[in-house]
Motif scaffolding. Sequence first.
Motif, PDB file in Angstrom:
ATOM      1  N   TYR A 152       0.817  -1.220   0.000  1.00 46.44           N
ATOM      2  CA  TYR A 152       0.000   0.000   0.000  1.00 46.44           C
ATOM      3  C   TYR A 152       0.855   1.276   0.000  1.00 46.44           C
ATOM      4  N   THR A 184       2.390   2.922  -2.216  1.00 40.65           N
ATOM      5  CA  THR A 184       2.560   3.372  -3.607  1.00 40.65           C
ATOM      6  C   THR A 184       1.433   4.345  -3.927  1.00 40.65           C
ATOM      7  N   PRO A 185       1.605   5.142  -4.942  1.00 41.63           N
ATOM      8  CA  PRO A 185       0.497   6.015  -5.343  1.00 41.63           C
ATOM      9  C   PRO A 185      -0.759   5.174  -5.623  1.00 41.63           C
ATOM     10  N   GLY A 186      -1.885   5.594  -5.073  1.00 41.19           N
ATOM     11  CA  GLY A 186      -3.137   4.812  -5.214  1.00 41.19           C
ATOM     12  C   GLY A 186      -3.228   3.680  -4.201  1.00 41.19           C
ATOM     13  N   TYR A 235      -3.813   3.848  -1.023  1.00 43.48           N
ATOM     14  CA  TYR A 235      -4.882   4.040  -0.038  1.00 43.48           C
ATOM     15  C   TYR A 235      -6.197   3.457  -0.541  1.00 43.48           C
ATOM     16  N   GLU A 236      -6.479   3.653  -1.831  1.00 46.06           N
ATOM     17  CA  GLU A 236      -7.708   3.098  -2.397  1.00 46.06           C
ATOM     18  C   GLU A 236      -7.694   1.577  -2.315  1.00 46.06           C
ATOM     19  N   LEU A 237      -6.537   0.988  -2.644  1.00 48.92           N
ATOM     20  CA  LEU A 237      -6.410  -0.471  -2.542  1.00 48.92           C
ATOM     21  C   LEU A 237      -6.601  -0.929  -1.099  1.00 48.92           C
ATOM     22  N   ASP A 264      -0.020   8.673   0.479  1.00 44.03           N
ATOM     23  CA  ASP A 264      -0.451   8.424  -0.899  1.00 44.03           C
ATOM     24  C   ASP A 264      -0.315   9.697  -1.729  1.00 44.03           C
ATOM     25  N   LYS A 315      -0.925  10.117  -4.773  1.00 43.59           N
ATOM     26  CA  LYS A 315      -1.912  10.241  -5.851  1.00 43.59           C
ATOM     27  C   LYS A 315      -3.042  11.191  -5.443  1.00 43.59           C
ATOM     28  N   LEU A 316      -3.265  11.315  -4.137  1.00 44.33           N
ATOM     29  CA  LEU A 316      -4.366  12.127  -3.625  1.00 44.33           C
ATOM     30  C   LEU A 316      -3.908  13.542  -3.342  1.00 44.33           C
ATOM     31  N   GLU A 329      -8.478  16.005  -1.104  1.00 51.16           N
ATOM     32  CA  GLU A 329      -9.018  14.629  -1.148  1.00 51.16           C
ATOM     33  C   GLU A 329      -8.667  13.857   0.121  1.00 51.16           C
TER      34      GLU A 329
END
Length: 623
Positions: free
Chosen positions: A419, A421-423, A425-427, A471, A473-474, A478
């Motif tokens: 977890y 890596t970018p994205g 948190y969604e995973l 993360d 990516k966020l 967000e």
Amino acid sequence: MDSPICLVKNSDGELCLEPEAIDYLMGLKQKVVVVAVVGLYRTGKSYLMNKLAQRKRGFALGATIQSKTKGIWMWCVPHPEKTDHTLVLLDTEGLGDVEKGDSKNDAWIFSLAILLSSTLVYNSRGTIDNDAVEKLQYVNELTEMIKVKSTTDNEEEGEGTQFKQFFPNFVWTVRDFTLKLKIDGREITPDQYLENSLRLKKGTGKKINDYNLPRECIRNFFPSRKCFVFPSPTTPDNMHRLDSMDEAELSESFREVADTFCRFIFQESPMKTVLGGHTLTGKMLGHLVTTYVETIAKGNVPCLENAVLAMAKIENQAAVDEGLAVYQKGMEDVKALFPVDINQLSENHLRSETEATQTFMKRSFKDENEEFLKALVEAIGNHSADLFKQNKDASENKCKALLENLSAQMDQGMKEGTYATPGGYELYCNHHDNIVAQYRAEPNKGVRAEEVLEQFLKGKSAESNSILQADKKLTENEKKIQAEMKKTAELEQEKAASKEKQAEMEHNIENNRISQENYLKEMEEKMEKERKQQQQEFNRTLDRRMQEQKYLLEMGHKEKAELMRQEIEEIKKNNQLERDANTQNQKALLELFKQQAEEQNKKMGILIEELKNRPQIPPCNVM
């Protein structure tokens, strides 16, 4: 029991218990009808008892002038006509044995026979003449041999009604009767013959008073009387082999009377009761005889009240133990299923508790101030609290194990940096939500499902926040929105856990309410049953006293009839005072029980309110 055993041994004038007989009684849970036979030695008492046992041999008959029975012998046999009852036959040592030379010892044997029996058979030989009546002298001495109350304001206690209430039914058997049952040329029954023999003479003076005294005692102490007259069973030459003779060899008239006597005893002899109308089991009879004989052995006077209270304490404690065992057994099936939900556990608890209370009520008696009922309530309360805790623990263990198993893959992902890596948190959230969904789908998690989930989510909060903040990516906005959503989810779970606890407390309050209603209902029913028993006992006593008063008036004994009238009025007055006092005591007990129940429910209600008003985590605001 195949043959009689000695219950009370009489050795050199000292009475002592035989352990084997007491052990047998202690193991006898059936209700008992107790028939004791007393009378002068060598009058054929043992033959009557063998006849009642429906056996040819058993109690030693003897064929010489020496008494064969020493002390009190007991034979317990199934009651011929009362299912699940035991007929206890007591054959007593012959009174007036010249070899013994101790009238005090005779009086104790006679007193024990009265104390223990529900029907007393007095056996004599020849006729009921003045000599036969006077030989029943031990009735006159009973006021010195037995006390009803441990303390009393009435010094002449034996003249009071209480003394007569515990007396057994009285049957007089006259053996080798040769006279015609006729008075003034008119045929009479054996009962009329007995009553005529107990008629009081009119007038005053020492001679008349001496004549009337034993008859008055018999009439007063034994208001329920019956008589059987037996012709000789065989010729004098055959008497020595009576126990070995076939029934057909005995005279037909003797056999007819013997059969009628047995039928009467089987059908009319009541169960053994003690003061208050409580019926006894064999075990309770064992406690009673132990108390009496040990008291006599110490040189003290047996007291009915003390003996009954001592027996009641033992039996009531046994009733508590039996009631608790019923509750524990009733909870075994549901215990094997732990964890279960609160409804299933409560349903089993209430059913088992009701069965336990009914078991206790059936066995207990003279439970002063409901002391032993309170002990049962406390014992069940402690055991149920332990079971409810065990169920909670089982639920907690199951839920924690489930979550640990479901989150194992995610924990492994954390170690491997899945977890980070970018994205990521969604995973993480997808895995997290999947764990929660699978957890909720799992059935039979028990009473701590929401609380354990709340703890799990709180435990993952820092981990989740760390992944969120890392993360890339966020955007920052967000991240704030996700954090707010996370806090909202935690708050909802906290509410679910709080609701779960609240539901459990409300169930506990409802359980307490139902339990208290059941206890009160059982108490009231038991009190009402005891009131009826006492009233029936009182009515029988009153009816007998009124019959005796009527007899005294018919016989012209106006002064004695007036004294009897005054005694009847005193009986009524004392009975009303006792009933009023009992009613007040019972009302006070019921009110106390209600107050205690209300206090418990108030405490639980306060806890629920505190739970409802507990501060909650506010949701985060969007920046």
